[in-house]
Write a protein that holds these residues in place. Sequence first.
Motif, short mmCIF file in Angstrom:
data_model
loop_
_atom_site.label_atom_id
_atom_site.label_comp_id
_atom_site.label_asym_id
_atom_site.label_seq_id
_atom_site.Cartn_x
_atom_site.Cartn_y
_atom_site.Cartn_z
N THR A 102 0.87 -1.17 0.00
CA THR A 102 0.00 0.00 0.00
C THR A 102 0.91 1.22 0.00
O THR A 102 1.84 1.31 0.77
CB THR A 102 -0.91 0.00 1.25
OG1 THR A 102 -1.73 -1.16 1.20
CG2 THR A 102 -1.77 1.24 1.31
N ARG A 103 0.62 2.14 -0.90
CA ARG A 103 1.43 3.34 -1.05
C ARG A 103 0.64 4.57 -0.63
O ARG A 103 -0.59 4.53 -0.57
CB ARG A 103 1.87 3.48 -2.50
CG ARG A 103 2.66 2.29 -2.99
CD ARG A 103 3.91 2.72 -3.67
NE ARG A 103 4.71 1.59 -4.09
CZ ARG A 103 5.95 1.42 -3.69
NH1 ARG A 103 6.49 2.28 -2.86
NH2 ARG A 103 6.65 0.40 -4.11
N PRO A 104 1.31 5.68 -0.33
CA PRO A 104 0.62 6.89 0.13
C PRO A 104 -0.49 7.36 -0.81
O PRO A 104 -1.52 7.84 -0.35
CB PRO A 104 1.73 7.93 0.22
CG PRO A 104 2.95 7.13 0.49
CD PRO A 104 2.77 5.85 -0.29
N GLU A 105 -0.31 7.19 -2.11
CA GLU A 105 -1.35 7.63 -3.06
C GLU A 105 -2.62 6.79 -2.97
O GLU A 105 -3.66 7.16 -3.50
CB GLU A 105 -0.82 7.68 -4.49
CG GLU A 105 -0.28 6.38 -5.01
CD GLU A 105 1.22 6.17 -4.79
OE1 GLU A 105 1.79 5.34 -5.52
OE2 GLU A 105 1.81 6.83 -3.90
N HIS A 106 -2.57 5.66 -2.30
CA HIS A 106 -3.75 4.81 -2.08
C HIS A 106 -4.50 5.23 -0.81
O HIS A 106 -5.61 4.76 -0.58
CB HIS A 106 -3.36 3.34 -1.91
CG HIS A 106 -2.53 2.79 -3.02
ND1 HIS A 106 -1.64 1.76 -2.81
CD2 HIS A 106 -2.45 3.10 -4.32
CE1 HIS A 106 -1.04 1.46 -3.95
NE2 HIS A 106 -1.51 2.27 -4.88
N VAL A 107 -3.88 6.05 0.02
CA VAL A 107 -4.36 6.33 1.37
C VAL A 107 -4.99 7.71 1.47
O VAL A 107 -4.44 8.70 0.99
CB VAL A 107 -3.20 6.20 2.38
CG1 VAL A 107 -3.64 6.55 3.80
CG2 VAL A 107 -2.62 4.78 2.34
N LEU A 108 -6.15 7.78 2.12
CA LEU A 108 -6.84 9.04 2.38
C LEU A 108 -6.55 9.56 3.78
O LEU A 108 -6.37 10.75 3.99
CB LEU A 108 -8.35 8.84 2.20
CG LEU A 108 -9.26 10.03 2.46
CD1 LEU A 108 -9.00 11.14 1.44
CD2 LEU A 108 -10.72 9.60 2.42
N LEU A 109 -6.52 8.65 4.76
CA LEU A 109 -6.42 9.02 6.16
C LEU A 109 -5.66 7.96 6.93
O LEU A 109 -5.86 6.76 6.70
CB LEU A 109 -7.84 9.15 6.76
CG LEU A 109 -8.02 9.16 8.27
CD1 LEU A 109 -7.46 10.44 8.89
CD2 LEU A 109 -9.50 8.99 8.64
N VAL A 110 -4.78 8.39 7.83
CA VAL A 110 -4.17 7.49 8.79
C VAL A 110 -4.50 7.99 10.19
O VAL A 110 -4.61 9.20 10.42
CB VAL A 110 -2.64 7.34 8.64
CG1 VAL A 110 -2.29 6.60 7.36
CG2 VAL A 110 -1.93 8.65 8.70
#
Length: 188
Positions: A102-110
Amino acid sequence: MTAEMVAPAWMHTQITAEQYDSWSEEQCAGIEIVDGMVVVSPSASKRHNRLARVMVNGLDAAAGADWNADTDFDVRLQDVPLTNRRPDVVVYRADTIDLTPTRPEHVLLVVEVVSPGSETTDRVVKVDQYARAGIPFYWRVEQAPTGVPLVYTYLLDPAAKTYRDGEVFTGTVKAVAPFTVEIDLCAL
């Protein structure tokens, strides 16, 4: 000194993304990689795990069909030197469910739940790393002495690659960004 007291060799040398990708899930559990070095995470408390589960359930229910919320997997922030973080909660694009890493461009919120021993990492280090990686939203859950959790929200300023302060919620999260969600953290 006995053999059991000596840390494995891989804990003393920088590892590459290729080496890490060859490890089993069991080898990767409970660790993060920062600048190529293995960082062992202490076991979380029951309260920490419960807060993370309540957050992931609330976020997953509110996220809609385009987003999933989950926990306990790596987000690859950079390949060289390798930096993998394992946030307490990740909201990621549903269409990337089978993509690894999983890469940052796949992520909306952590979301990170702060525990004794993770204060500086969750309040300073990870904030900077997630922002530089371009993750749009960061939430930090503080386990207050009163027993009522505090949730600090942050929004990425993409030009500066830093987070701006958002709303602070006490006990119940009633957020409208990144999507409308209400999560009661008082009933642990």
